[in-house]
Design an enzyme around this catalytic site. Structure first.
Site, PDB file in Angstrom:
ATOM      1  N   SER A  54      -6.194  -4.689   4.010  1.00 49.74           N
ATOM      2  CA  SER A  54      -5.418  -4.615   2.767  1.00 49.74           C
ATOM      3  C   SER A  54      -4.119  -5.409   2.908  1.00 49.74           C
ATOM      4  O   SER A  54      -3.302  -5.144   3.804  1.00 49.74           O
ATOM      5  CB  SER A  54      -5.124  -3.134   2.471  1.00 49.74           C
TER       6      SER A  54
HETATM    7  N1  LIG Z   1       2.075  -2.186  -5.064  1.00 53.98           N
HETATM    8  C1  LIG Z   1       1.284  -1.464  -4.098  1.00 53.98           C
HETATM    9  C2  LIG Z   1      -0.166  -1.909  -4.185  1.00 53.98           C
HETATM   10  C3  LIG Z   1      -1.062  -1.031  -3.310  1.00 53.98           C
HETATM   11  C4  LIG Z   1      -2.520  -1.256  -3.613  1.00 53.98           C
HETATM   12  O1  LIG Z   1      -2.902  -1.670  -4.727  1.00 53.98           O
HETATM   13  N2  LIG Z   1      -3.373  -0.977  -2.619  1.00 53.98           N
HETATM   14  C5  LIG Z   1      -4.790  -1.060  -2.848  1.00 53.98           C
HETATM   15  C6  LIG Z   1      -5.490  -1.536  -1.580  1.00 53.98           C
HETATM   16  S1  LIG Z   1      -5.014  -3.213  -1.170  1.00 53.98           S
HETATM   17  C7  LIG Z   1      -5.315   0.332  -3.178  1.00 53.98           C
HETATM   18  O2  LIG Z   1      -4.778   1.311  -2.708  1.00 53.98           O
HETATM   19  N3  LIG Z   1      -6.364   0.396  -3.979  1.00 53.98           N
HETATM   20  C8  LIG Z   1      -6.986   1.643  -4.291  1.00 53.98           C
HETATM   21  C9  LIG Z   1      -7.213   1.805  -5.753  1.00 53.98           C
HETATM   22  O3  LIG Z   1      -6.719   0.973  -6.523  1.00 53.98           O
HETATM   23  O4  LIG Z   1      -7.892   2.767  -6.135  1.00 53.98           O
HETATM   24  C10 LIG Z   1       1.844  -1.693  -2.699  1.00 53.98           C
HETATM   25  O5  LIG Z   1       2.469  -2.761  -2.502  1.00 53.98           O
HETATM   26  O6  LIG Z   1       1.704  -0.825  -1.833  1.00 53.98           O
END
Ligand SMILES: N[C@@H](CCC(=O)N[C@@H](CS)C(=O)NCC(=O)O)C(=O)O
Length: 112
Positions: free
Chosen positions: A11
């Site tokens: 990620s």
């Molecule tokens: N703005 C957040 C973005 C975090 C994010 O989107 N992470 C993704 C993985 S890369 C996630 O948790 N996705 C799970 C989902 O959307 O259900 C950060 O910088 O931590």
């Protein structure tokens, strides 16, 4: 005890936190959360992070924070040996914040 990072190595926001921790010489207890197997949707994880994203950091006193940008600013402010990566000087810090928030904006369309 070191802070715990709920993460997945593939990620991009998690990698940004890992790079930051490495840069300041901080060891993290890494716990993998396979979000494509819905491991971020459990009630236990939701208690830590109601937004249910990775990364999430839990510090050794139980303080939980999510969003990679907020985590990086927190780790550097608390654990770095100096403030060179996140200066206390207001204007220098504003520029760092601008760079951190840049990837959250749609400004690419106006950059060329
Ligand atoms: N703005 C957040 C973005 C975090 C994010 O989107 N992470 C993704 C993985 S890369 C996630 O948790 N996705 C799970 C989902 O959307 O259900 C950060 O910088 O931590």
């Amino acid at each position: 005890m070191c802070p715990t990072l709920y993460m997945l190595a593939a990620s991009p926001p998690c990698r940004a936190v890992l790079i930051t921790a490495h840069a300041i010489g901080l060891t993290l207890d890494k716990k993998e959360v396979y979000f494509f197997r819905d491991e971020h949707l459990t009630p236990e994880y939701q208690k830590l992070n109601p937004q249910r994203t990775i990364p999430t950091l839990v510090d050794d006193d139980g303080f939980a924070i999510w969003d990679s940008h907020a985590i990086m600013a927190y780790l550097v402010s608390k654990y770095a040996k100096d403030d060179s990566l996140y200066p206390k000087d207001l204007k220098k810090r504003a520029i760092i914040n601008q760079r951190l928030f840049f990837e959250s904006s749609a400004a690419f369309f106006h950059m060329n």
